[in-house]
Design an enzyme around this catalytic site. Structure first.
Site, PDB file in Angstrom:
ATOM      1  N   ASP A  17       0.848  -1.191   0.000  1.00 58.33           N
ATOM      2  CA  ASP A  17       0.000   0.000   0.000  1.00 58.33           C
ATOM      3  C   ASP A  17       0.890   1.251   0.000  1.00 58.33           C
ATOM      4  O   ASP A  17       1.904   1.300   0.710  1.00 58.33           O
ATOM      5  CB  ASP A  17      -0.883  -0.030   1.260  1.00 58.33           C
ATOM      6  N   GLN A  32     -14.890   1.786   1.285  1.00 61.99           N
ATOM      7  CA  GLN A  32     -14.099   1.398   0.108  1.00 61.99           C
ATOM      8  C   GLN A  32     -13.833   2.648  -0.715  1.00 61.99           C
ATOM      9  O   GLN A  32     -14.754   3.412  -1.024  1.00 61.99           O
ATOM     10  CB  GLN A  32     -14.863   0.358  -0.735  1.00 61.99           C
ATOM     11  N   VAL A  33     -12.578   2.867  -1.055  1.00 56.09           N
ATOM     12  CA  VAL A  33     -12.190   4.040  -1.843  1.00 56.09           C
ATOM     13  C   VAL A  33     -11.818   3.617  -3.265  1.00 56.09           C
ATOM     14  O   VAL A  33     -12.180   4.276  -4.234  1.00 56.09           O
ATOM     15  CB  VAL A  33     -10.993   4.771  -1.157  1.00 56.09           C
ATOM     16  N   HIS A  83      -9.959  -5.713  -3.243  1.00 54.28           N
ATOM     17  CA  HIS A  83      -8.670  -5.909  -2.577  1.00 54.28           C
ATOM     18  C   HIS A  83      -8.865  -6.329  -1.136  1.00 54.28           C
ATOM     19  O   HIS A  83      -9.829  -5.951  -0.486  1.00 54.28           O
ATOM     20  CB  HIS A  83      -7.795  -4.649  -2.641  1.00 54.28           C
TER      21      HIS A  83
HETATM   22  P1  AMP Z   1      -9.934   1.027   0.452  1.00 57.35           P
HETATM   23  O1  AMP Z   1     -10.381   2.100   1.414  1.00 57.35           O
HETATM   24  O2  AMP Z   1     -10.111  -0.351   1.042  1.00 57.35           O
HETATM   25  O3  AMP Z   1     -10.541   1.158  -0.905  1.00 57.35           O
HETATM   26  O4  AMP Z   1      -8.365   1.218   0.359  1.00 57.35           O
HETATM   27  C1  AMP Z   1      -7.672   1.570  -0.791  1.00 57.35           C
HETATM   28  C2  AMP Z   1      -6.194   1.492  -0.458  1.00 57.35           C
HETATM   29  O5  AMP Z   1      -5.462   1.638  -1.673  1.00 57.35           O
HETATM   30  C3  AMP Z   1      -5.696   2.586   0.493  1.00 57.35           C
HETATM   31  O6  AMP Z   1      -5.091   1.970   1.633  1.00 57.35           O
HETATM   32  C4  AMP Z   1      -4.670   3.352  -0.338  1.00 57.35           C
HETATM   33  O7  AMP Z   1      -3.576   3.799   0.407  1.00 57.35           O
HETATM   34  C5  AMP Z   1      -4.268   2.325  -1.389  1.00 57.35           C
HETATM   35  N1  AMP Z   1      -3.789   2.874  -2.639  1.00 57.35           N
HETATM   36  C6  AMP Z   1      -4.399   3.793  -3.429  1.00 57.35           C
HETATM   37  N2  AMP Z   1      -3.654   4.056  -4.530  1.00 57.35           N
HETATM   38  C7  AMP Z   1      -2.554   3.268  -4.440  1.00 57.35           C
HETATM   39  C8  AMP Z   1      -1.400   3.069  -5.257  1.00 57.35           C
HETATM   40  N3  AMP Z   1      -1.223   3.758  -6.395  1.00 57.35           N
HETATM   41  N4  AMP Z   1      -0.459   2.187  -4.849  1.00 57.35           N
HETATM   42  C9  AMP Z   1      -0.620   1.501  -3.706  1.00 57.35           C
HETATM   43  N5  AMP Z   1      -1.696   1.621  -2.888  1.00 57.35           N
HETATM   44  C10 AMP Z   1      -2.637   2.498  -3.249  1.00 57.35           C
END
Ligand code: AMP
Ligand code: ZN
Length: 138
Positions: free
Chosen positions: A30, A93-94, A99
């Site tokens: 991450d 979820q962002v 994942h």
């Molecule tokens: P979620 O809230 O479960 O959707 O988490 C998305 C995760 O993706 C977050 O922990 C971010 O830090 C991670 N993330 C977003 N963009 C990237 C990237 N380019 N490389 C690695 N991790 C990422």
């Protein structure tokens, strides 16, 4: 999906910090980690979340999570972790490419998932379980 950031990572259009990969799955660190080794385990095929992912991919993702857990324990002596899947906007979820977060934990790391609890919700359990039975799905 062309506008999906994790699809770009899987295709290496955006270079990932890869911990492990096979034909179906990639695990990369991450880029805003909660702890050292915080890794995202993703299917190489685009699925949004738990609702649409195929069982074959889901099984492979869990198998990879286990593999990484064992490697972390052996190589870094990390024996504690959280395995989390956020689904949907209210599930925080962002990134809408499936994942699993695997987050290494250790004593005094300052990470806290100890949320407020609502024991009074137990009053609703009978009705809740009845509705599940009535659905005929399980
Ligand atoms: P979620 O809230 O479960 O959707 O988490 C998305 C995760 O993706 C977050 O922990 C971010 O830090 C991670 N993330 C977003 N963009 C990237 C990237 N380019 N490389 C690695 N991790 C990422
Ligand atoms: Zn995607």
């Amino acid at each position: 999906m062309s506008d999906c950031i994790f699809c770009k990572i899987v295709s290496k259009e955006i270079p990932p910090d890869i911990v492990y990969e096979n034909e179906m799955v990639m695990a990369f660190l991450d880029n805003n980690p909660i702890s050292l080794g915080h890794v995202l385990i993703v299917p190489k095929k685009h699925y949004e979340n738990i609702y649409d992912i195929s069982e074959d991919y889901l099984k492979e993702l869990i198998a990879v999570a286990k593999k990484i857990s064992l490697v972390y324990r052996k190589v870094f002596e990390i024996s504690d972790l959280n395995l989390i899947h956020n689904a949907g906007k209210n599930g925080q979820q962002v990134v809408f490419h499936f994942h699993l977060h695997l987050i290494p934990r250790k004593e005094g790391d300052g990470v806290d998932f100890d949320n407020k609890k609502f024991p009074e919700l137990r009053e609703k359990y009978d009705e809740f379980i009845e509705k599940i039975k009535d659905s005929g799905i399980v």
